[in-house]
Design an enzyme around this catalytic site. Structure first.
Site, mmCIF file in Angstrom:
data_model
loop_
_atom_site.group_PDB
_atom_site.id
_atom_site.type_symbol
_atom_site.label_atom_id
_atom_site.label_comp_id
_atom_site.label_asym_id
_atom_site.label_seq_id
_atom_site.Cartn_x
_atom_site.Cartn_y
_atom_site.Cartn_z
ATOM 1 N N HIS A 126 44.785 36.892 42.083
ATOM 2 C CA HIS A 126 45.182 37.293 40.731
ATOM 3 C C HIS A 126 46.578 37.925 40.742
ATOM 4 C CE1 HIS A 126 44.230 39.109 36.627
ATOM 5 N NE2 HIS A 126 45.338 39.722 36.987
ATOM 6 N N GLU A 127 46.779 38.870 41.668
ATOM 7 C CA GLU A 127 48.058 39.609 41.674
ATOM 8 C C GLU A 127 49.218 38.734 42.123
ATOM 9 O OE1 GLU A 127 48.152 42.240 40.054
ATOM 10 O OE2 GLU A 127 45.988 42.544 40.003
ATOM 11 N N CYS A 172 42.903 41.767 32.923
ATOM 12 C CA CYS A 172 44.301 41.941 33.307
ATOM 13 C C CYS A 172 44.924 42.965 32.373
ATOM 14 C CB CYS A 172 45.028 40.598 33.193
ATOM 15 S SG CYS A 172 46.767 40.682 33.656
ATOM 16 N N LEU A 173 45.679 43.892 32.934
ATOM 17 C CA LEU A 173 46.312 44.906 32.081
ATOM 18 C C LEU A 173 47.311 44.275 31.114
ATOM 19 C CD1 LEU A 173 46.887 47.794 34.659
ATOM 20 C CD2 LEU A 173 45.019 47.513 33.021
ATOM 21 N N GLY A 221 44.691 46.121 40.252
ATOM 22 C CA GLY A 221 45.955 45.783 40.888
ATOM 23 C C GLY A 221 47.032 45.708 39.826
ATOM 24 N N HIS A 238 50.709 36.457 39.550
ATOM 25 C CA HIS A 238 51.684 37.071 38.643
ATOM 26 C C HIS A 238 53.117 36.879 39.150
ATOM 27 C CE1 HIS A 238 49.377 39.077 35.538
ATOM 28 N NE2 HIS A 238 48.596 39.691 36.409
ATOM 29 N N GLN A 284 54.583 42.671 35.780
ATOM 30 C CA GLN A 284 53.837 43.330 34.702
ATOM 31 C C GLN A 284 54.520 44.617 34.228
ATOM 32 O OE1 GLN A 284 49.873 43.117 36.945
ATOM 33 N NE2 GLN A 284 49.265 42.954 34.812
HETATM 34 ZN ZN LIG Z 1 46.869 40.676 35.898
#
Ligand SMILES: [Zn+2]
Length: 182
Positions: free
Chosen positions: A144-145, A102-103, A49, A148, A54
């Site tokens: 998680h998303e 996580c990216l 995701g 953010h 991000q």
């Molecule tokens: Zn993340």
């Protein structure tokens, strides 16, 4: 479409609150372009995701997709899901531990407790309402998303940093899976 630069931990944009997208802007060219670019960026880096902060945009948009992902080989598939202005409501007190990466926190994994069932309300990219119950892995990715969008990263949700591990060591000592890609 273009691949966007992903903000890494330490960039202040990851710690800020994202603003809701006004309804009349969801179908705008600018928003649609951002969504297309987020999907392309998520796929390029094998993310499960990606949330708009991000990619340095403080708007309440995230994209989710899991399908044969080399970063998450054991994960069940999730079709491409675009969430605008998502709202997550707990449907249980029960939390389950699971690995997350996580990216924006490259090359790391950690064990994160997440609610096992949530209600998700959002709009899709056409502005149509979404209202569903998500469980287990899908619920995890949603939490998680959407975290953010509130300036929260998975490290904030960990109970025990002894599971925090670099990817190569995770493969070697925790799972024995190779060919990870971030
Ligand atoms: Zn993340």
């Amino acid at each position: 479409m273009s691949i966007l630069k992903v903000a890494r931990l330490g960039h202040p944009v990851l710690r800020q609150q994202s603003a809701p997208v006004p309804m009349e802007e969801i179908r705008s060219r600018e928003t649609q372009q951002l969504i297309d670019d987020m999907v392309e960026t998520m796929r390029e880096y094998n993310g499960a995701g990606l949330a708009a902060p991000q990619v340095h945009v403080l708007k309440q948009i995230c994209v989710i997709e899991v399908s044969g992902n080399p970063r998450y080989p054991e994960a069940p598939s999730i079709p491409l899901t675009v969430l605008v202005n998502p709202r997550v409501t707990p449907l249980t007190d029960e939390r389950e531990d699971g690995w997350e990466g996580c990216l924006s926190v490259p090359d790391m994994r950690g064990m994160v407790p997440r609610l096992t069932a949530v209600r998700l309300e959002a709009y899709d990219r056409e502005g149509q309402p979404i209202d569903l119950v998500a469980k287990e892995f899908f619920a995890r990715v949603i939490q998680h998303e959407t975290d953010h969008l509130n300036g929260v990263v998975y490290l904030d949700r960990m109970n025990d940093f002894s599971t925090l591990t670099h990817l190569a060591e995770w493969n070697k000592y925790w799972l024995g899976v190779s060919e990870q890609d971030d």
